[in-house]
Write a protein that holds these residues in place. Structure first.
Motif, PDB file in Angstrom:
ATOM      1  N   ALA A 349       0.806  -1.225   0.000  1.00 59.31           N
ATOM      2  CA  ALA A 349       0.000   0.000   0.000  1.00 59.31           C
ATOM      3  C   ALA A 349       0.835   1.270   0.000  1.00 59.31           C
ATOM      4  O   ALA A 349       0.297   2.369  -0.181  1.00 59.31           O
ATOM      5  CB  ALA A 349      -0.917   0.004   1.225  1.00 59.31           C
ATOM      6  N   THR A 350       2.138   1.143   0.221  1.00 57.83           N
ATOM      7  CA  THR A 350       3.001   2.322   0.399  1.00 57.83           C
ATOM      8  C   THR A 350       3.334   2.975  -0.940  1.00 57.83           C
ATOM      9  O   THR A 350       3.912   2.332  -1.831  1.00 57.83           O
ATOM     10  CB  THR A 350       4.290   1.923   1.140  1.00 57.83           C
ATOM     11  N   ASN A 351       2.997   4.243  -1.066  1.00 58.40           N
ATOM     12  CA  ASN A 351       3.240   5.008  -2.293  1.00 58.40           C
ATOM     13  C   ASN A 351       4.613   5.674  -2.202  1.00 58.40           C
ATOM     14  O   ASN A 351       4.750   6.802  -1.736  1.00 58.40           O
ATOM     15  CB  ASN A 351       2.141   6.046  -2.491  1.00 58.40           C
ATOM     16  N   ARG A 352       5.626   4.951  -2.632  1.00 62.97           N
ATOM     17  CA  ARG A 352       6.993   5.458  -2.551  1.00 62.97           C
ATOM     18  C   ARG A 352       7.228   6.632  -3.490  1.00 62.97           C
ATOM     19  O   ARG A 352       8.003   7.544  -3.172  1.00 62.97           O
ATOM     20  CB  ARG A 352       7.969   4.310  -2.841  1.00 62.97           C
ATOM     21  N   THR A 357       8.273  12.507  -4.131  1.00 58.57           N
ATOM     22  CA  THR A 357       7.800  13.815  -4.592  1.00 58.57           C
ATOM     23  C   THR A 357       7.712  14.795  -3.433  1.00 58.57           C
ATOM     24  O   THR A 357       8.121  15.959  -3.544  1.00 58.57           O
ATOM     25  CB  THR A 357       6.428  13.679  -5.272  1.00 58.57           C
ATOM     26  N   ALA A 358       7.209  14.330  -2.294  1.00 60.27           N
ATOM     27  CA  ALA A 358       7.089  15.200  -1.121  1.00 60.27           C
ATOM     28  C   ALA A 358       8.449  15.610  -0.569  1.00 60.27           C
ATOM     29  O   ALA A 358       8.598  16.705  -0.011  1.00 60.27           O
ATOM     30  CB  ALA A 358       6.275  14.500  -0.040  1.00 60.27           C
ATOM     31  N   LEU A 359       9.442  14.758  -0.729  1.00 59.46           N
ATOM     32  CA  LEU A 359      10.795  15.101  -0.270  1.00 59.46           C
ATOM     33  C   LEU A 359      11.446  16.159  -1.154  1.00 59.46           C
ATOM     34  O   LEU A 359      12.419  16.800  -0.745  1.00 59.46           O
ATOM     35  CB  LEU A 359      11.678  13.856  -0.242  1.00 59.46           C
ATOM     36  N   GLY A 360      10.941  16.320  -2.393  1.00 60.73           N
ATOM     37  CA  GLY A 360      11.515  17.319  -3.283  1.00 60.73           C
ATOM     38  C   GLY A 360      11.777  16.817  -4.676  1.00 60.73           C
ATOM     39  O   GLY A 360      12.316  17.559  -5.501  1.00 60.73           O
ATOM     40  N   GLY A 361      11.439  15.568  -4.954  1.00 59.10           N
ATOM     41  CA  GLY A 361      11.596  15.062  -6.309  1.00 59.10           C
ATOM     42  C   GLY A 361      12.821  14.189  -6.501  1.00 59.10           C
ATOM     43  O   GLY A 361      13.558  13.890  -5.561  1.00 59.10           O
ATOM     44  N   GLY A 362      13.038  13.786  -7.746  1.00 59.80           N
ATOM     45  CA  GLY A 362      14.058  12.805  -8.079  1.00 59.80           C
ATOM     46  C   GLY A 362      15.482  13.208  -7.782  1.00 59.80           C
ATOM     47  O   GLY A 362      16.352  12.343  -7.652  1.00 59.80           O
ATOM     48  N   ALA A 363      15.755  14.501  -7.705  1.00 60.47           N
ATOM     49  CA  ALA A 363      17.116  14.923  -7.371  1.00 60.47           C
ATOM     50  C   ALA A 363      17.418  14.736  -5.889  1.00 60.47           C
ATOM     51  O   ALA A 363      18.581  14.692  -5.493  1.00 60.47           O
ATOM     52  CB  ALA A 363      17.332  16.383  -7.756  1.00 60.47           C
ATOM     53  N   THR A 364      16.375  14.629  -5.071  1.00 60.29           N
ATOM     54  CA  THR A 364      16.568  14.486  -3.624  1.00 60.29           C
ATOM     55  C   THR A 364      16.563  13.035  -3.173  1.00 60.29           C
ATOM     56  O   THR A 364      17.112  12.713  -2.114  1.00 60.29           O
ATOM     57  CB  THR A 364      15.472  15.227  -2.846  1.00 60.29           C
ATOM     58  N   ALA A 424       6.008  14.456   3.659  1.00 58.82           N
ATOM     59  CA  ALA A 424       6.267  13.114   3.158  1.00 58.82           C
ATOM     60  C   ALA A 424       5.378  12.084   3.852  1.00 58.82           C
ATOM     61  O   ALA A 424       4.840  11.167   3.211  1.00 58.82           O
ATOM     62  CB  ALA A 424       7.741  12.768   3.337  1.00 58.82           C
ATOM     63  N   MET A 425       5.215  12.224   5.163  1.00 61.80           N
ATOM     64  CA  MET A 425       4.362  11.288   5.888  1.00 61.80           C
ATOM     65  C   MET A 425       2.910  11.445   5.465  1.00 61.80           C
ATOM     66  O   MET A 425       2.177  10.451   5.336  1.00 61.80           O
ATOM     67  CB  MET A 425       4.522  11.504   7.392  1.00 61.80           C
ATOM     68  N   ALA A 426       2.474  12.666   5.210  1.00 62.30           N
ATOM     69  CA  ALA A 426       1.103  12.889   4.744  1.00 62.30           C
ATOM     70  C   ALA A 426       0.861  12.188   3.413  1.00 62.30           C
ATOM     71  O   ALA A 426      -0.237  11.658   3.161  1.00 62.30           O
ATOM     72  CB  ALA A 426       0.825  14.389   4.617  1.00 62.30           C
ATOM     73  N   SER A 427       1.868  12.163   2.563  1.00 62.67           N
ATOM     74  CA  SER A 427       1.713  11.481   1.272  1.00 62.67           C
ATOM     75  C   SER A 427       1.531   9.984   1.452  1.00 62.67           C
ATOM     76  O   SER A 427       0.813   9.334   0.681  1.00 62.67           O
ATOM     77  CB  SER A 427       2.928  11.762   0.384  1.00 62.67           C
ATOM     78  N   LEU A 428       2.157   9.406   2.477  1.00 60.53           N
ATOM     79  CA  LEU A 428       1.994   7.981   2.757  1.00 60.53           C
ATOM     80  C   LEU A 428       0.626   7.691   3.355  1.00 60.53           C
ATOM     81  O   LEU A 428      -0.007   6.671   3.042  1.00 60.53           O
ATOM     82  CB  LEU A 428       3.090   7.499   3.696  1.00 60.53           C
ATOM     83  N   VAL A 429       0.163   8.579   4.226  1.00 56.43           N
ATOM     84  CA  VAL A 429      -1.139   8.390   4.875  1.00 56.43           C
ATOM     85  C   VAL A 429      -2.248   8.286   3.831  1.00 56.43           C
ATOM     86  O   VAL A 429      -3.164   7.455   3.950  1.00 56.43           O
ATOM     87  CB  VAL A 429      -1.416   9.549   5.856  1.00 56.43           C
TER      88      VAL A 429
END
Length: 577
Positions: A349-352, A357-364, A424-429
């Motif tokens: 169920a985890t949307n990695r 994306t919430a952390l800042g995108g692919g560069a992060t 980031a945690m909100a995106s997982l919730v």
């Protein structure tokens, strides 16, 4: 081996990116082999110590190991991350010779390696440096692996009979004799006797804690920033806390004795105490004072996007994996996650992708199901639960049904709070809720890891956020520390095994893998164990963090080394003349 320290690497767990096809961690700027010039290294800092046995930061260890501190072995610089795990002799002539039972290792020191005063680096200097780790009341902050693996007898309370080179009293001589038996010198040859087999001990000694230290230069408690160099550079003046210092050539360093460091600049001015965003903006502007500068901290996410879309900036930047992986730990003491299907459901169920994306995108960061960073030989692309990157709510609900749980399933999640982590945690919730979970998240700030390692945390939370980074190129620095219950779980708490994972078969497999002498076979075995742990739901991988470094237009050979922390590679960097 402890953390916060690549032949068969896959650049990302999920394929389909250009870097996986053509991996490189080097900027596009022209190379040069010219020596000379002054390089400015700009950092927020602070450096906590330059004492080899006190260095705990991966960034500081990486800088020290290329500038002034040589160890018996080291990882070879390379602009191809698949080659950055190549171990070579540094102070030693080769990567060491183990006994058949892996309980002793022997290294021979190179000829011609000298301290900054011209005196030779001796076997006794190596032994003395390692002995300082045992002075645990004086020397703090660095790796204590020497205490864990060297064959020095223990007291009934578990402490070493050896209290380090500064100890006095009636038992000091006996303690020193015990250490000298475990670490013995014969001319240029040093032999280590271990308490148990260690198949990758030659990688362990690449850490600063195993570096030599000249006894006459030892200032004990007052020497936190005292540097006595055996590398290509030395301090020109005492280090200034929160300001920095200048590194100039060590006239007694010889390139012919060193296959690791090129040492191109004549001078490196290390300035700390500058905000990371300010550093990035100054270097992007490329003014007179920043053309020969390099940022030691990763540019903030908003700046990263700008750098990567402007060709003139992109060509003087480099992005690399840091080896730091965010992951989740299901609590095996939770009635919900005592069931394997529930743990598997949370992973599925985890949307990695949303987390990244919430952390800042692919560069992060990059999404991952594995705790093994992409630059390690044990890295693999298997996803045994077919969890993917985006989360699969329907499949998760099926697994929750198999677990006999009624939807919605309440879960309590603890995580270390920050503005970015909250997003980031909100995106997982959101993904977990869609899949049938009913999450309650608890943001914790102060002493996070201390809080979740207390026994009472097992009754308060069902899931813990965590992160981990290896200290070398072996997965042996990951799985024993996190999932061997025999060294973690006790009445005092779970150690780093926050979810109280306890599988005697896994403990036995960890012990077995640690006795495999062949490196390829050993790392393949760690990869197989990782697949097993993911299948069991022992943990849920989220993202491998990445860093973007930018340099001025006069900096050449800019690259990053993923094996030693995804940091700027100072073994090869140069300045245009």
């Amino acid at each position: 081996m402890a953390a916060a320290i690549v032949a068969a690497a896959s650049f990302a767990v999920f394929g389909g990116n250009d870097e996986a096809e053509n991996p490189s961690v080097a900027a596009a700027h022209d190379r040069t082999d010219e020596r000379g010039g002054t390089l400015k290294a700009l950092s927020l800092g602070p450096v906590l110590s330059w004492d080899p046995q006190r260095i705990g930061s991966r960034d500081d260890a990486a800088f020290a190991g290329r500038i002034f501190l040589r160890t018996l072995t080291a990882y070879q610089p390379s602009t191809d991350p698949r080659n950055q795990s190549r171990l070579v002799g540094d102070l030693a002539t080769d990567t060491g010779t183990p006994s058949q039972d892996l309980k002793s290792w022997t290294f021979t020191l190179r000829d011609g390696v000298a301290w900054e005063d011209g005196s030779p680096v001796t076997c006794e200097d190596v032994s003395y440096g390692i002995s300082r780790t045992f002075a645990t009341s004086v020397i703090t902050g660095g790796s204590t692996d020497a205490l864990a693996v060297l064959g020095v007898a223990k007291q009934p309370n578990g402490g070493s009979v050896y209290a380090g080179p500064y100890a006095g009293g009636p038992y000091a001589a006996a303690g020193q004799a015990a250490f000298d038996k475990a670490v013995s010198c014969r001319g240029k040859t040093i032999t280590f006797t271990l308490s148990s087999p260690v198949s990758d001990f030659n990688e362990m000694v690449a850490q600063p804690a195993f570096a030599p230290f000249k006894k006459s230069a030892d200032k004990m408690g007052d020497g936190t920033f005292t540097v006595f160099s055996n590398g290509p550079y030395k301090l020109s003046a005492p280090w200034r806390t929160s300001t920095g210092g200048a590194w100039v050539r060590n006239p007694h360093w010889s390139a012919s004795t060193d296959e690791v460091r090129k040492a191109y600049p004549d001078r490196i001015e290390y300035q700390e105490g500058i905000e990371t965003q300010t550093v990035a903006q100054q270097i992007m502007a490329d003014g007179d004072n920043s053309r020969a500068a390099v940022a030691l901290g990763s540019a903030p996410p908003a700046i990263q996007q700008h750098v990567l879309t402007v060709d003139a900036l992109k060509e003087r930047s480099v992005t690399a994996g840091t080896g730091l992986v965010d992951y989740l730990v299901p609590n095996y003491k939770s009635p919900t996650f005592a069931k394997i299907e529930a743990r598997q459901a949370l992973s599925v169920a985890t949307n990695r992708a949303a987390y990244v994306t919430a952390l800042g995108g692919g560069a992060t960061s990059r999404p991952t199901t594995s705790l093994i960073p992409s630059a390690l030989p044990a890295s693999h692309t298997e996803d045994p639960l077919d969890a993917g990157t985006g989360g699969r709510a329907g499949e998760a609900k099926v697994l929750l049904g198999k677990a006999g749980l009624t939807i919605p399933v309440p879960i309590r999640v603890a995580y270390r709070s920050s503005p970015v982590a909250d997003k980031a945690m909100a995106s997982l919730v959101a993904g977990w809720t869609e899949a049938g979970f009913a999450p309650t998240v608890t943001p914790l700030k102060d002493e996070y890891f201390t809080t979740i390692s207390r026994p009472e945390a097992a009754g308060a939370y069902d899931v813990f956020w965590s992160n981990w980074a290896p200290v070398g190129a072996s997965a042996s620095t990951i799985f024993p520390a996190l999932f061997d219950s025999s060294i973690n779980v006790s009445a005092a708490g779970p150690g780093r095994d926050y979810g109280y994972f306890n599988d005697p078969k896994v403990n036995a497999e960890i012990a077995r893998i640690n006795t495999i002498s062949d490196r390829v076979e050993r790392e393949d075995a760690w990869a197989a164990l990782d697949v097993q742990l993911q299948t069991q739901g022992a943990y849920i991988g989220l993202a491998e963090r990445r860093a973007l470094y930018i340099a001025g237009s006069d900096v050449r050979n800019l690259s990053a080394n993923e094996v030693i922390g995804g940091v700027v590679e100072f073994a090869d960097i140069a300045v245009r003349q």
